[in-house]
Scaffold this active site. Structure first.
Site, short mmCIF file in Angstrom:
data_model
loop_
_atom_site.label_atom_id
_atom_site.label_comp_id
_atom_site.label_asym_id
_atom_site.label_seq_id
_atom_site.Cartn_x
_atom_site.Cartn_y
_atom_site.Cartn_z
N ASN A 198 3.30 122.87 66.75
CA ASN A 198 3.11 122.66 65.31
C ASN A 198 2.16 123.71 64.74
O ASN A 198 0.97 123.46 64.53
CB ASN A 198 2.57 121.25 65.04
CG ASN A 198 3.65 120.19 65.19
OD1 ASN A 198 4.56 120.11 64.39
ND2 ASN A 198 3.54 119.40 66.25
N ASP A 199 2.71 124.88 64.50
CA ASP A 199 1.97 125.99 63.90
C ASP A 199 2.28 126.00 62.40
O ASP A 199 3.41 126.25 61.99
CB ASP A 199 2.41 127.30 64.55
CG ASP A 199 1.71 128.52 63.99
OD1 ASP A 199 0.95 128.37 63.01
OD2 ASP A 199 1.93 129.61 64.51
N PHE A 200 1.28 125.70 61.58
CA PHE A 200 1.46 125.67 60.13
C PHE A 200 1.29 127.05 59.50
O PHE A 200 1.30 127.18 58.28
CB PHE A 200 0.47 124.69 59.50
CG PHE A 200 0.85 123.25 59.68
CD1 PHE A 200 1.51 122.56 58.66
CD2 PHE A 200 0.55 122.57 60.84
CE1 PHE A 200 1.87 121.23 58.82
CE2 PHE A 200 0.90 121.24 61.02
CZ PHE A 200 1.56 120.57 59.99
#
Length: 453
Positions: free
Chosen positions: A393-395
Site C-alpha cells: 500500500n504505497d500512496f
C-alpha cells in the site's frame, strides 16, 4: 501515552463523485449468511504507519487533499462501503411462524467518514515499546461500534493522524460488508489510485466482484428469525489485555516447518500451520490449563478457493469460516510440535466444497449470529493472514513501516497475522492475552527460541 494526545483537526463525509463514465453500482447489496453472522462483531480496524511524506509538510497539505480525492474515487468501485445497513421486518400471518428480519446494504452513496487528526508522538514511540501503546487505538474512529450499527453510522471511517515524524492511516470497516481479504483489497485499490495522483480512477488493476454468492440457496431464505436487535446483538467489553507483536523471520519459520514435517513424517505441513501449532502449544502451556481441558486452535480461513468452481479472489464480501483443531491440554502438550501441526493441517485440508455448502444449508435451518463472548479462554484464534498485501500500500510516498490494529474484536487468545515488513516469507503475529499469560509466554523457551529479535 493516552488517547487524549490525539487531536481531531477536521471531520467530513466523502462520497463517490460519479460521472457518466463511473462504474455501474447496484441499488442494494443483499447480505449472505456469512455476512449476517458478523452483525454482533466490531468493525475491522487495521491501519498503516508511514514516515511523514514531504507533501504533508506543505502549508496547503496536498497529501490530505489527495487522500480525500482518491478515497472518493475508490468508493466508485466499492459502492457498498458508501452505503448503509437497512433492515426490513416481516411478520407472518401464521401464529406458528415467527417474524424475520431482512438485512441488506442500501448503496445510497451516503458516504464514508474522513477524520484528519494529529498527535505529538513519534514513529519510535509507536514501534519501540514491547507492548503496543494504547494510543494506537485512538488512531481509529468508531471504537466499540458493532456491525449492526451500520444502519446509523458509516460503513467505512478513515482517520489520518499526523505524528511528529510520521502519519498513520487507520481504516474502520464494517465486518458484515467485508472480511479481511476484501478489507485489504479495498486498501490496495485506494492506495493504487492515490499513487497515480488520483488520475485514471475509472480503471483499477483488480475490480471487485460485488455480486454476493449464495451457492444453491434461495437468497430470500437468508434472513434472521428475530423481531428485535436485542435478541441477537451483544455488547462485548474487552478485558484488560497485553498486546504484543512477535516477529518471525523467514529462516526461523523455514526451520520450524522442517521440524514439524520431520516429526510427523510428512511434507504437507505448511509454514503457517507449523507456526499455528507453535502458538497453540505455547499459549496452552502459559495458561497452565487442567490436563483434561479441551482446547482448540481455530483458524479463520477464506472459502473462495475451496469452492467448486472457486470464487474470484476479488469477491467482495465475507467469504470466510472458522475451522478448528481440538484436543485436550494433556494430549497437546505430551505430543510434539509435528503432532499439533498435523491436527491443524487436517482441520484446514478437510474444509472442502461439500463442507462449505453444507454449513450454508445448516445456517438457513438454524440462523445464528456470532458473539465475541463465544470465544472461550482456553483456545487460540488465528485471524487475518500473512498473505494479505499490506506492505504494497504505497500512496505515493513509499512502503509502510508497520501494520497495527485498533480496539476492535480483541479478546484473550486472539492472534492476528501480518506479513513481516521485510517480506520474503517473514511473519508478524499480534498476540492478545491476559497479562499473567503474556508474562508466562515471554518465558516459554520453545516459543521464544523461534521468535526473531
Amino acid at each position: 501515552m493516552s488517547s487524549d494526545q490525539v487531536r481531531h483537526i477536521s471531520r467530513c463525509t466523502i462520497t463517490p463523485q460519479r460521472t457518466t463514465e463511473s462504474p455501474q453500482t447496484p441499488e442494494r447489496c443483499q447480505l449472505t449468511s456469512w455476512d449476517l453472522s458478523m452483525l454482533s462483531f466490531h468493525y475491522i480496524q487495521k491501519g498503516l504507519l508511514f514516515y511523514t511524506p514531504s507533501s504533508l509538510k506543505h502549508p496547503s497539505n496536498p497529501t490530505v487533499h489527495l487522500l480525500k480525492k482518491s478515497l472518493s474515487q475508490a468508493l466508485l468501485h466499492f459502492s457498498p462501503l458508501a452505503g448503509r445497513v437497512k433492515i426490513h421486518h416481516s411478520s407472518s400471518p401464521s401464529p406458528s411462524s415467527s417474524s424475520s428480519m431482512y438485512v441488506f446494504i442500501e448503496c445510497n452513496d451516503a458516504g464514508a467518514e474522513f477524520i484528519h487528526a494529529a498527535s505529538d508522538v513519534t514513529v519510535s514511540d509507536i514501534l519501540d515499546p514491547i507492548d503496543i501503546p494504547q494510543i494506537v487505538k485512538s488512531f481509529f474512529s468508531l471504537n466499540g461500534a458493532l456491525n449492526y450499527d451500520g444502519h446509523s453510522i458509516p460503513l467505512l471511517a478513515v482517520q489520518v493522524t499526523e505524528l511528529i515524524d510520521g502519519v498513520f492511516i487507520g481504516c474502520s470497516m464494517n465486518h458484515s460488508v467485508v472480511d479481511g481479504t476484501s478489507f485489504w483489497h479495498f486498501f490496495n485499490a485506494w492506495s493504487e489510485i492515490a499513487r497515480r495522483g488520483g488520475e485514471g480512477s475509472d480503471c483499477i488493476s483488480a475490480p471487485p466482484v460485488l455480486q454476493r454468492w449464495f451457492g444453491d440457496l434461495d437468497p430470500s431464505l437468508v434472513r434472521l428469525p428475530f423481531s428485535e436487535a436485542d435478541e441477537f446483538i451483544e455488547k462485548f467489553t474487552t478485558p484488560v489485555l497485553r498486546e504484543r507483536i512477535f516477529h518471525f523471520s523467514a529462516g526461523s519459520i523455514a526451520r520450524l516447518k522442517a521440524k514439524a514435517n520431520e516429526e510427523c513424517n510428512s511434507n504437507r505441513i505448511s509454514s503457517f500451520q507449523a507456526l499455528c501449532a507453535l502458538v497453540w502449544r505455547s499459549i496452552t502451556r502459559a495458561r497452565k490449563l487442567p490436563l483434561d481441558q479441551n482446547t482448540n486452535c481455530r483458524l479463520a480461513i477464506s472459502n473462495r478457493s475451496r469452492l467448486q468452481p472457486p470464487l474470484s479472489p476479488h469477491y467482495f464480501g465475507n467469504c470466510l469460516q472458522i475451522v478448528a483443531a481440538t484436543t485436550t491440554a494433556s494430549q497437546l502438550l505430551s505430543h510434539d510440535l509435528g503432532w499439533a501441526a498435523w491436527m491443524v493441517h487436517q482441520s484446514v485440508s478437510g474444509h472442502t466444497d461439500v463442507i462449505v455448502r453444507g454449513t450454508l444449508d445448516a445456517w438457513v435451518k438454524s440462523p445464528a449470529v456470532y458473539h465475541l463472548s463465544g470465544f472461550d479462554g482456553w483456545s487460540v484464534v488465528m485471524a487475518s493472514s500473512p498473505r494479505f498485501d499490506m506492505y504494497g500500500n504505497d500512496f505515493g510516498w513509499g512502503r509502510p513501516l508497520a501494520v497495527r490494529s485498533g480496539y476492535a474484536n480483541k479478546f484473550n487468545g486472539i492472534v492476528t497475522s501480518y506479513p513481516g515488513s521485510e517480506g520474503g516469507g517473514s511473519v508478524d503475529l499480534e498476540i492478545c492475552l491476559l497479562p499473567v499469560f503474556m508474562n508466562a509466554l515471554e518465558l516459554d523457551g520453545e516459543f521464544m527460541d523461534v521468535v526473531s529479535h
